[in-house]
Design a protein around this motif. Structure first.
Motif, PDB file in Angstrom:
ATOM      1  N   VAL A  59      40.229  44.482  38.993  1.00  0.00           N
ATOM      2  CA  VAL A  59      41.516  45.168  38.828  1.00  0.00           C
ATOM      3  C   VAL A  59      41.286  46.664  38.607  1.00  0.00           C
ATOM      4  O   VAL A  59      42.012  47.495  39.162  1.00  0.00           O
ATOM      5  N   GLU A  60      40.272  47.017  37.840  1.00  0.00           N
ATOM      6  CA  GLU A  60      39.950  48.434  37.639  1.00  0.00           C
ATOM      7  C   GLU A  60      39.494  49.080  38.949  1.00  0.00           C
ATOM      8  O   GLU A  60      39.848  50.218  39.230  1.00  0.00           O
ATOM      9  N   GLU A  61      38.715  48.353  39.758  1.00  0.00           N
ATOM     10  CA  GLU A  61      38.298  48.884  41.060  1.00  0.00           C
ATOM     11  C   GLU A  61      39.497  49.122  41.972  1.00  0.00           C
ATOM     12  O   GLU A  61      39.476  50.021  42.809  1.00  0.00           O
ATOM     13  N   ALA A  62      40.541  48.313  41.801  1.00  0.00           N
ATOM     14  CA  ALA A  62      41.768  48.490  42.578  1.00  0.00           C
ATOM     15  C   ALA A  62      42.586  49.675  42.077  1.00  0.00           C
ATOM     16  O   ALA A  62      43.558  50.070  42.703  1.00  0.00           O
ATOM     17  N   GLY A  63      42.192  50.238  40.926  1.00  0.00           N
ATOM     18  CA  GLY A  63      42.853  51.426  40.405  1.00  0.00           C
ATOM     19  C   GLY A  63      43.889  51.190  39.330  1.00  0.00           C
ATOM     20  O   GLY A  63      44.714  52.064  39.047  1.00  0.00           O
ATOM     21  N   PHE A  64      43.830  50.029  38.672  1.00  0.00           N
ATOM     22  CA  PHE A  64      44.823  49.705  37.656  1.00  0.00           C
ATOM     23  C   PHE A  64      44.187  49.514  36.287  1.00  0.00           C
ATOM     24  O   PHE A  64      43.001  49.191  36.179  1.00  0.00           O
ATOM     25  N   ASP A  65      45.008  49.699  35.248  1.00  0.00           N
ATOM     26  CA  ASP A  65      44.576  49.457  33.877  1.00  0.00           C
ATOM     27  C   ASP A  65      44.749  47.970  33.574  1.00  0.00           C
ATOM     28  O   ASP A  65      45.694  47.342  34.055  1.00  0.00           O
ATOM     29  N   ILE A  66      43.846  47.427  32.776  1.00  0.00           N
ATOM     30  CA  ILE A  66      43.907  46.010  32.432  1.00  0.00           C
ATOM     31  C   ILE A  66      43.226  45.796  31.103  1.00  0.00           C
ATOM     32  O   ILE A  66      42.221  46.445  30.790  1.00  0.00           O
ATOM     33  N   GLU A  67      43.785  44.899  30.298  1.00  0.00           N
ATOM     34  CA  GLU A  67      43.165  44.485  29.037  1.00  0.00           C
ATOM     35  C   GLU A  67      43.594  43.063  28.743  1.00  0.00           C
ATOM     36  O   GLU A  67      44.706  42.651  29.078  1.00  0.00           O
ATOM     37  N   PRO A  68      42.696  42.278  28.155  1.00  0.00           N
ATOM     38  CA  PRO A  68      43.038  40.883  27.844  1.00  0.00           C
ATOM     39  C   PRO A  68      44.197  40.805  26.851  1.00  0.00           C
ATOM     40  O   PRO A  68      44.325  41.652  25.969  1.00  0.00           O
ATOM     41  N   VAL A  69      45.028  39.787  27.037  1.00  0.00           N
ATOM     42  CA  VAL A  69      46.105  39.505  26.075  1.00  0.00           C
ATOM     43  C   VAL A  69      45.480  38.728  24.938  1.00  0.00           C
ATOM     44  O   VAL A  69      44.789  37.742  25.168  1.00  0.00           O
ATOM     45  N   ALA A  70      45.709  39.176  23.719  1.00  0.00           N
ATOM     46  CA  ALA A  70      45.158  38.488  22.535  1.00  0.00           C
ATOM     47  C   ALA A  70      45.751  37.094  22.437  1.00  0.00           C
ATOM     48  O   ALA A  70      46.943  36.897  22.630  1.00  0.00           O
ATOM     49  N   ALA A  71      44.879  36.145  22.154  1.00  0.00           N
ATOM     50  CA  ALA A  71      45.319  34.734  22.053  1.00  0.00           C
ATOM     51  C   ALA A  71      46.099  34.492  20.781  1.00  0.00           C
ATOM     52  O   ALA A  71      45.995  35.150  19.820  1.00  0.00           O
TER      53      ALA A  71
END
Length: 71
Positions: A59-71
């Motif tokens: 997703v970062e290579e595609a140019g977007f920000d991403i972070e896991p959703v806390a469980a």
């Protein structure tokens, strides 16, 4: 074993989804993925047997920000 993972992203429209599609479609181990662009957190849900780190990298290579959703 297939698992479901969720990530907060900035993928916020159909064009953004089209941009990230080839990256996630080519990721080995992903069975199904979707982004809820109507939700405030733009949650990406990924089903399959793939490490979270690989999803984040794509997703970062595609140019977007991403972070896991806390469980």
């Amino acid at each position: 074993m297939r698992k479901i993972q969720e990530f907060k992203t900035n993928i916020n429209c159909g064009s953004c989804v089209r941009s990230v599609t080839p990256f996630l479609d080519d990721l080995e181990g992903v069975t199904i993925w979707r982004v809820d662009v109507e939700q405030e957190d733009k949650v990406l849900t990924v089903e399959g047997n793939v490490p979270a780190s690989a999803i984040i990298k794509m997703v970062e290579e595609a140019g977007f920000d991403i972070e896991p959703v806390a469980a």
